[in-house]
Design an enzyme around this catalytic site. Sequence first.
Site, PDB file in Angstrom:
ATOM      1  N   HIS A   1     -51.011-103.274  21.724  1.00  0.00           N
ATOM      2  CA  HIS A   1     -50.321-103.159  23.023  1.00  0.00           C
ATOM      3  C   HIS A   1     -50.683-101.810  23.637  1.00  0.00           C
ATOM      4  CE1 HIS A   1     -46.559-103.793  25.641  1.00  0.00           C
ATOM      5  NE2 HIS A   1     -47.218-102.750  26.126  1.00  0.00           N
TER       6      HIS A   1
ATOM      7  N   HIS B   1     -43.280-104.200  21.713  1.00  0.00           N
ATOM      8  CA  HIS B   1     -42.509-102.944  21.691  1.00  0.00           C
ATOM      9  C   HIS B   1     -41.045-103.169  21.296  1.00  0.00           C
ATOM     10  CE1 HIS B   1     -41.856-104.442  25.715  1.00  0.00           C
ATOM     11  NE2 HIS B   1     -42.909-103.891  26.241  1.00  0.00           N
TER      12      HIS B   1
ATOM     13  N   HIS C   1     -51.846 -99.658  27.439  1.00  0.00           N
ATOM     14  CA  HIS C   1     -52.144 -99.577  28.874  1.00  0.00           C
ATOM     15  C   HIS C   1     -53.202 -98.498  29.081  1.00  0.00           C
ATOM     16  CE1 HIS C   1     -48.452-101.835  29.912  1.00  0.00           C
ATOM     17  NE2 HIS C   1     -47.992-101.246  28.828  1.00  0.00           N
TER      18      HIS C   1
ATOM     19  N   HIS D   1     -42.987-109.224  27.087  1.00  0.00           N
ATOM     20  CA  HIS D   1     -42.062-108.126  27.356  1.00  0.00           C
ATOM     21  C   HIS D   1     -40.686-108.782  27.305  1.00  0.00           C
ATOM     22  CE1 HIS D   1     -40.944-104.196  29.263  1.00  0.00           C
ATOM     23  NE2 HIS D   1     -39.846-104.896  29.332  1.00  0.00           N
TER      24      HIS D   1
ATOM     25  N   LYS E   1     -49.700-112.748  28.740  1.00  0.00           N
ATOM     26  CA  LYS E   1     -48.608-111.769  28.682  1.00  0.00           C
ATOM     27  C   LYS E   1     -47.520-112.088  29.700  1.00  0.00           C
ATOM     28  CE  LYS E   1     -46.257-108.016  28.020  1.00  0.00           C
ATOM     29  NZ  LYS E   1     -46.529-106.628  27.740  1.00  0.00           N
TER      30      LYS E   1
ATOM     31  N   ASP F   1     -48.035 -99.053  22.973  1.00  0.00           N
ATOM     32  CA  ASP F   1     -47.514 -99.073  24.344  1.00  0.00           C
ATOM     33  C   ASP F   1     -47.801 -97.742  25.042  1.00  0.00           C
ATOM     34  OD1 ASP F   1     -46.426-100.049  26.651  1.00  0.00           O
ATOM     35  OD2 ASP F   1     -44.345 -99.808  26.030  1.00  0.00           O
TER      36      ASP F   1
HETATM   37  C1  NCD Z   1     -45.359 -99.845  30.725  1.00  0.00           C
HETATM   38  C2  NCD Z   1     -46.296 -99.387  31.844  1.00  0.00           C
HETATM   39  O1  NCD Z   1     -46.169 -98.236  32.279  1.00  0.00           O
HETATM   40  O2  NCD Z   1     -47.162-100.150  32.261  1.00  0.00           O
HETATM   41  N1  NCD Z   1     -44.188 -99.026  30.786  1.00  0.00           N
HETATM   42  C3  NCD Z   1     -43.285 -98.871  29.809  1.00  0.00           C
HETATM   43  O3  NCD Z   1     -42.250 -98.279  30.081  1.00  0.00           O
HETATM   44  N2  NCD Z   1     -43.493 -99.311  28.580  1.00  0.00           N
HETATM   45  C4  NCD Z   1     -45.059-101.292  30.863  1.00  0.00           C
HETATM   46  C5  NCD Z   1     -44.333-101.886  29.694  1.00  0.00           C
HETATM   47  O4  NCD Z   1     -44.922-102.124  28.642  1.00  0.00           O
HETATM   48  O5  NCD Z   1     -43.131-102.123  29.824  1.00  0.00           O
HETATM   49 ZN    ZN Z   2     -46.439-101.795  27.687  1.00  0.00          ZN
END
Ligand code: NCD
Ligand code: ZN
Length: 348
Positions: free
Chosen positions: A14, A175, A16, A137, A100, A248
Amino acid sequence: MTTRITIRKPDDWHLHVRDGEMLKAVLPYTAKNFGRAILMPNLIPPVTTTRDGIAYRERATAALPKSSTFKPLITCYLTDDTDPNDVERGFKEGVFTGVKLYPANATTNSAAGVTDYRKIMRVLERMEKIDMPFLMHGEDVDPAIDVFDREAMFIERYLSKWTRQFPGLRMILEHLSSKDGVDFVKSTAPQVGGTITPYHMILTRTDWFGWGLKPYMYVMPVIKTEKDRIALRKAATSGEACYFLGTDSAPHPVAKKLALNGIPGIFNAPVAIETYARVFEEEGALDRLEAFAALNGPRHYKLPPNEERITLEKSPWTAPEEVKVAGPDERALVYRGGETIEWRVVEG
Ligand code: NCD
Ligand code: ZN
């Protein structure tokens, strides 16, 4: 005392890394230590079709350091209008690793997410048929529900029903942030697996706003209580196959974090595997780090584990406070920035 440990190269299930200049600035931190990562599709605009997925994979590959063997895994952002045929095509052509779910408005860039679960039933049926993973999520954003109960209510109202309705659908509750989430995953394994971040195992809400407000600790799902933190640590270090690594890591320009309406996400890629090693050492479970980081995830995703190895050594260093991003004055604050990090990757 163990001071060195060699494990199979981990994967991040996971992650970003965004797009454009941010992608170029942050992806190398993950590519350095991880074999693969699931790249989250919540871009602006989101990755909603096979065609988008192919293009994003190309941009991510182009952002990799030369000679990197890192493999980006792409996911499809589920909307009310997702076409099951396109999802199937993306999976069969090896573009998409999974689909997702973002409940609409649950988190960063989720406005295009699902507003009515009746609308995604055909997609879930198809995914069950073709054995395609469903990433969630898992939060219920009904305004009547307290933000600390969103994960538990999502399980109670939706996920527990879906596991019975689609018994062949492989799922990942991402998460995990609560004892309820940890317990549910264990009770439904192996159908449902769960990822655990480094920071949900270290922070509590008292750290977040007990002594001044720390905006960079604001994340969805929100950091919860000491009871939850302990449950997450026990789960991750238990060796149970249903729990695996998902950082995450979620970088944002600093101005968006430090705003009146701050944005959720903690950027931890520069200290991720090192911080997991710290938690596993504290729990007396360094011998289980490899299962959590490099074996359980591939098993759930039905992919082979990485053959390469990395070595971590107990040798302190200081985490950078921020990562610079090209463009107008942008930078992303790093989780544990400026702190002493106990473990260091020495070979990878
Ligand atoms: C994530 C993001 O910034 O894209 N933010 C977060 O608070 N974890 C998105 C997510 O996984 O919820
Ligand atoms: Zn995330």
